[in-house]
Design an enzyme around this catalytic site. Structure first.
Site, PDB file in Angstrom:
ATOM      1  N   ARG A 141       3.684   8.359  -6.430  1.00 49.10           N
ATOM      2  CA  ARG A 141       2.804   7.455  -7.088  1.00 49.10           C
ATOM      3  C   ARG A 141       1.215   7.786  -6.458  1.00 49.10           C
ATOM      4  O   ARG A 141       1.039   7.829  -5.453  1.00 49.10           O
ATOM      5  CB  ARG A 141       3.312   6.109  -6.635  1.00 49.10           C
TER       6      ARG A 141
ATOM      7  N   CYS B 272       8.755  -5.449  -6.871  1.00 51.11           N
ATOM      8  CA  CYS B 272       8.543  -5.014  -5.614  1.00 51.11           C
ATOM      9  C   CYS B 272       7.775  -5.861  -4.722  1.00 51.11           C
ATOM     10  O   CYS B 272       7.277  -6.757  -5.170  1.00 51.11           O
ATOM     11  CB  CYS B 272       7.757  -3.567  -5.650  1.00 51.11           C
TER      12      CYS B 272
ATOM     13  N   CYS C 182      -5.064  -2.943  11.658  1.00 51.60           N
ATOM     14  CA  CYS C 182      -5.003  -1.914  10.688  1.00 51.60           C
ATOM     15  C   CYS C 182      -6.346  -1.434  10.346  1.00 51.60           C
ATOM     16  O   CYS C 182      -6.955  -2.380   9.715  1.00 51.60           O
ATOM     17  CB  CYS C 182      -4.349  -1.801   9.407  1.00 51.60           C
TER      18      CYS C 182
ATOM     19  N   CYS D 245       4.448  -5.630  -8.352  1.00 53.27           N
ATOM     20  CA  CYS D 245       4.530  -5.542  -6.955  1.00 53.27           C
ATOM     21  C   CYS D 245       3.722  -6.609  -6.547  1.00 53.27           C
ATOM     22  O   CYS D 245       2.817  -7.061  -6.846  1.00 53.27           O
ATOM     23  CB  CYS D 245       4.088  -4.342  -6.412  1.00 53.27           C
TER      24      CYS D 245
ATOM     25  N   CYS E 288      -4.704 -11.673   8.237  1.00 55.61           N
ATOM     26  CA  CYS E 288      -3.401 -10.880   8.906  1.00 55.61           C
ATOM     27  C   CYS E 288      -4.155 -10.724  10.247  1.00 55.61           C
ATOM     28  O   CYS E 288      -5.135 -10.267  10.595  1.00 55.61           O
ATOM     29  CB  CYS E 288      -3.524  -9.719   8.106  1.00 55.61           C
TER      30      CYS E 288
ATOM     31  N   CYS F 211      -7.880  -1.865   6.550  1.00 51.23           N
ATOM     32  CA  CYS F 211      -7.505  -2.912   5.769  1.00 51.23           C
ATOM     33  C   CYS F 211      -8.710  -3.959   5.946  1.00 51.23           C
ATOM     34  O   CYS F 211      -9.014  -4.723   7.141  1.00 51.23           O
ATOM     35  CB  CYS F 211      -6.205  -3.469   6.294  1.00 51.23           C
TER      36      CYS F 211
ATOM     37  N   CYS G 271      10.359   2.033  -0.803  1.00 43.44           N
ATOM     38  CA  CYS G 271       9.137   2.487  -1.153  1.00 43.44           C
ATOM     39  C   CYS G 271       8.018   2.863   0.043  1.00 43.44           C
ATOM     40  O   CYS G 271       7.852   2.061   0.830  1.00 43.44           O
ATOM     41  CB  CYS G 271       8.364   1.600  -2.063  1.00 43.44           C
TER      42      CYS G 271
END
Length: 411
Positions: free
Chosen positions: A333, A176, A103, A143, A99, A106, A236
């Site tokens: 969640r 999801c 972040c 998901c 990616c 991450c 979400c």
């Protein structure tokens, strides 16, 4: 002995008031001893969800004595949901690593050396096999996550995702996706394919956000949520605690979510899982050292990563109970970081208002709770799996409406 005998005549039998009711445990809002959690929980039960929360109102709920907050979160939870039902979800990384985002938490970012190798999009058979396995294990929502900044220029891969969504929905599961930023037309296409929900976390408050991510703006995240919402897909969205943020930032995150035009259908509360090689890898400071470090950080003398420590269960309870009171109908969640909490600690989270978990050995690339341990927890705590929920009647109309809206736009 003489002292004991002399006390006996003073003892009186316990007398239970026959007019006692559960609701009487909640103090009247007019009482000066009422906590903000008590006052706002009673209002939520009486009036239902609202989107005009002030930041100060949410802060006062969050700052309530933790046992009071836990109790009143449980009150709202029992009013709005079947309190024993817990949704089981499985999260699969269908495209791992590489990616371009930065972040700080991450391990999938290409900017950090975490030992994670970039992989191509998983093929259809492998994804469907994973979905079948998840369903057999009790998950009702599947998901799929892809380590992309956005879906622009990924037409082939996006069309594959649409096929995966159709097939998994055909299994009788909720579906999801979390694919980064998406365009308005892509949201419509996902809706037509049968997507139940789209995950796009805000991560933290608007104010603290630039300390964690610089490659995507807060407003871009909110725009993606808008496209998802307008397409008729459930939103979400939640965040992560333990990033070095202050409690004010946690309140800010909840305030942003609670004042969206419609509350998210799901609100994941994550505790940072620190991964070696990321800027936020170190979580070793004592509480005292953390206070000192926060003081220095606020004066821009040290970086946020200098004062991280593992999230404590009471911090999770505050987030969960506050989220439950201000967003009563949302699925709250208990997400990443759950692996660090034992069964007793997780029980407090369910009592506070959590009613959804991720099952399976991994959450994208980080460890998760063992399947057998979760099954034992359900048995011991008397939890029951929540069945999948589909709003079939609204799907065709909403998809047609969104398609027309997109056709008339400049996007």
């Amino acid at each position: 002995m003489l002292m004991i005998r002399s006390l006996r005549p003073r003892l009186r039998p316990l007398i239970f008031n026959s007019s006692f009711s559960y609701s009487s445990l909640s103090s009247s809002p007019s009482s000066s001893s009422s906590s903000a959690a008590a006052v706002q929980a009673e209002r939520t039960i009486r009036e239902g969800p609202r989107n005009d929360w002030s930041r100060d109102e949410i802060k006062s709920v969050y700052d309530s004595p933790v046992l009071d907050l836990l109790f009143h979160g449980a009150q709202v939870h029992r009013h709005a949901h079947n309190f024993r039902e817990v949704q089981q979800c499985t999260l699969l990384s269908v495209k791992t690593g590489g990616c371009s985002e930065d972040c700080s938490y991450c391990p999938q970012s290409s900017r950090y050396d975490t030992g994670l190798k970039a992989q191509k999009l998983m093929n259809k058979d492998a994804v469907l096999q994973a979905a079948e396995k998840a369903k057999e294990a009790g998950s009702t929502r599947f998901c799929m996550g892809a380590a992309w900044r956005d879906t622009v220029g990924r037409k082939t891969n996006f069309n594959q995702i649409l096929e995966y969504v159709k097939e998994i929905r055909g299994m009788g599961m909720e579906v999801c996706c979390t694919l980064g930023m998406i365009e308005k037309q892509q949201a419509v296409e996902l809706k037509k394919a049968g997507l139940t929900a789209y995950n796009h976390n805000l991560d933290t408050s608007r104010e603290y956000y630039p300390n964690i991510i610089t490659t995507r703006s807060y407003d871009e995240r909110l725009e993606t949520l808008q496209f998802v919402r307008e397409a008729g897909i459930n939103v979400c969205s939640g965040g992560i605690i333990g990033l070095g943020e202050a409690e004010e930032d946690r309140v800010g995150l909840l305030h942003t979510l609670a004042t969206l035009p419609t509350h998210p259908e799901s609100v994941p509360i994550n505790a940072l899982v620190a991964v070696k090689g990321t800027p936020l890898e170190d979580q070793k400071l004592t509480p005292t050292a953390r206070v000192v470090s926060q003081f220095l950080h606020q004066r821009h003398l040290i970086a946020a990563s200098s004062f991280l420590q593992p999230v404590e269960i009471w911090e999770m309870i505050r987030m969960i109970a506050t989220a439950r009171i201000v967003m009563p109908k949302a699925m709250v969640r208990l997400s990443a970081g759950r692996v660090r909490f034992n069964m007793s600690e997780q029980a407090l989270c369910f009592l506070a208002g959590a009613n959804s978990i991720f099952t399976g050995e991994k959450l994208l690339t980080t460890p998760n709770n063992d399947f057998d341990a979760d099954q034992l927890m359900f048995k011991v705590l008397g939890l029951t799996p929540k069945a999948p929920s589909f709003d079939e009647t609204s799907t065709p109309f909403e998809a047609e409406r969104c398609e027309e809206a997109t056709a008339s736009s400049s996007c």
